[in-house]
Design a protein around this motif. Sequence first.
Motif, mmCIF file in Angstrom:
data_model
loop_
_atom_site.group_PDB
_atom_site.id
_atom_site.type_symbol
_atom_site.label_atom_id
_atom_site.label_comp_id
_atom_site.label_asym_id
_atom_site.label_seq_id
_atom_site.Cartn_x
_atom_site.Cartn_y
_atom_site.Cartn_z
ATOM 1 N N ALA A 142 0.846 -1.193 0.000
ATOM 2 C CA ALA A 142 0.000 0.000 0.000
ATOM 3 C C ALA A 142 0.880 1.241 0.000
ATOM 4 N N ASP A 143 0.285 2.393 -0.247
ATOM 5 C CA ASP A 143 1.053 3.639 -0.128
ATOM 6 C C ASP A 143 1.489 3.851 1.314
ATOM 7 N N TYR A 144 0.539 3.648 2.247
ATOM 8 C CA TYR A 144 0.812 3.869 3.662
ATOM 9 C C TYR A 144 0.365 2.652 4.469
ATOM 10 N N SER A 145 1.046 2.427 5.583
ATOM 11 C CA SER A 145 0.612 1.417 6.547
ATOM 12 C C SER A 145 0.613 2.048 7.936
ATOM 13 N N VAL A 146 -0.376 1.683 8.748
ATOM 14 C CA VAL A 146 -0.408 2.116 10.142
ATOM 15 C C VAL A 146 -0.618 0.894 11.026
ATOM 16 N N ALA A 147 -0.103 1.001 12.253
ATOM 17 C CA ALA A 147 -0.277 -0.069 13.238
ATOM 18 C C ALA A 147 -0.417 0.587 14.599
ATOM 19 N N SER A 148 -1.587 0.475 15.191
ATOM 20 C CA SER A 148 -1.871 1.156 16.459
ATOM 21 C C SER A 148 -1.922 0.158 17.611
ATOM 22 N N GLY A 149 -0.926 0.225 18.491
ATOM 23 C CA GLY A 149 -0.957 -0.562 19.715
ATOM 24 C C GLY A 149 -0.513 -2.004 19.605
ATOM 25 N N ILE A 150 -0.051 -2.436 18.444
ATOM 26 C CA ILE A 150 0.239 -3.858 18.283
ATOM 27 C C ILE A 150 1.513 -4.295 18.988
ATOM 28 N N PHE A 151 2.340 -3.352 19.425
ATOM 29 C CA PHE A 151 3.582 -3.713 20.114
ATOM 30 C C PHE A 151 3.466 -3.624 21.638
ATOM 31 N N ASN A 152 2.324 -3.250 22.136
ATOM 32 C CA ASN A 152 2.202 -2.941 23.561
ATOM 33 C C ASN A 152 2.052 -4.163 24.451
ATOM 34 N N VAL A 153 1.280 -5.143 23.993
ATOM 35 C CA VAL A 153 0.900 -6.263 24.855
ATOM 36 C C VAL A 153 1.892 -7.407 24.687
ATOM 37 N N ALA A 154 2.990 -7.335 25.410
ATOM 38 C CA ALA A 154 4.009 -8.384 25.359
ATOM 39 C C ALA A 154 3.664 -9.559 26.260
ATOM 40 N N LEU A 155 2.790 -9.327 27.247
ATOM 41 C CA LEU A 155 2.397 -10.357 28.204
ATOM 42 C C LEU A 155 3.638 -10.943 28.871
ATOM 43 N N ASP A 156 3.840 -12.248 28.776
ATOM 44 C CA ASP A 156 4.975 -12.877 29.471
ATOM 45 C C ASP A 156 6.199 -13.069 28.582
ATOM 46 N N ALA A 157 6.186 -12.532 27.382
ATOM 47 C CA ALA A 157 7.319 -12.739 26.470
ATOM 48 C C ALA A 157 8.580 -12.074 27.012
ATOM 49 N N PRO A 158 9.739 -12.758 26.975
ATOM 50 C CA PRO A 158 10.992 -12.104 27.365
ATOM 51 C C PRO A 158 11.242 -10.874 26.502
ATOM 52 N N ARG A 159 11.794 -9.839 27.095
ATOM 53 C CA ARG A 159 11.969 -8.574 26.390
ATOM 54 C C ARG A 159 12.780 -8.736 25.099
ATOM 55 N N GLU A 160 13.874 -9.482 25.174
ATOM 56 C CA GLU A 160 14.718 -9.633 23.988
ATOM 57 C C GLU A 160 13.960 -10.287 22.841
ATOM 58 N N ARG A 161 13.159 -11.285 23.177
ATOM 59 C CA ARG A 161 12.394 -11.972 22.127
ATOM 60 C C ARG A 161 11.287 -11.082 21.584
ATOM 61 N N TRP A 162 10.624 -10.331 22.474
ATOM 62 C CA TRP A 162 9.574 -9.428 22.012
ATOM 63 C C TRP A 162 10.158 -8.367 21.081
ATOM 64 N N GLU A 163 11.318 -7.852 21.411
ATOM 65 C CA GLU A 163 11.935 -6.837 20.550
ATOM 66 C C GLU A 163 12.348 -7.423 19.205
ATOM 67 N N ALA A 164 12.749 -8.682 19.169
ATOM 68 C CA ALA A 164 13.024 -9.322 17.881
ATOM 69 C C ALA A 164 11.745 -9.414 17.054
ATOM 70 N N TYR A 165 10.642 -9.707 17.725
ATOM 71 C CA TYR A 165 9.346 -9.756 17.055
ATOM 72 C C TYR A 165 8.949 -8.383 16.523
#
Length: 237
Positions: A142-165
């Motif tokens: 697309a010309d533009y993409s938006v993503a609102s809030g999809i990185f916020n809910v890491a739950l129990d994921a280790p920080r390093e793995r969540w950041e890789a995601y």
Amino acid sequence: MDVTAIEPGGRKGLPPHTGPGAEREDAFADLRETVDAYYSRRLARFGPTPLGVDWSCVPTQEMRFVQLLKLCDFSTSRKLVLNDLGCGYGALLAYLGWRHPGVALDYLGVDLSAAMIAQAKRLWRGQAGIAFATGSECPRVADYSVASGIFNVALDAPRERWEAYVGSVLSHLRATSRIGFAVNFVAAEPSTGSLKPGLYRTCPDRWISYCESELGAGRVELVTAYGMREFTLLVSV
């Protein structure tokens, strides 16, 4: 756009994931499934409302849309071709209809939660230029993409793995956006005791640097001070 043209594949509603990205798809499948289940539960409890997508109210939800849409050029009559990754029940469409009623829209909303997409399809059934698909990635450029809030809910994921995601999703947004993409994050602050556990909090420099050095972004604009403990990145590719 006809959503039925997006053929089912290896991931609900998306083509089979092959090639260099296949390893990433396997690597983060469990994280996506956990997030999928979390938001599906929210929707079942609260329905198609801000609480159903883990926001507190309509005004703050729309304030986030204001920041994300600063990426887009609404000054021309050209059709707005927009991907909305993590679209939920399609709340961004209601805001666009109110704030930019004259815009010619070619919109694709994508969400991990099949329940969210089913709700979105019901709410926006028969609307021209609007389609939805269940999945973890946008199956078009697309010309533009938006993503609102999809990185916020890491739950129990280790920080390093969540950041890789997070990095993998940003790479995908870069690859499927002709002009640019916009995302938001919960801001890291000295005192975060009032924030609920399981949230991913970060500093802007971490992801500005990633977009510039790893993704080769042409420009990254930081948007802050809009009344919430978060920030938005507007990334021109």
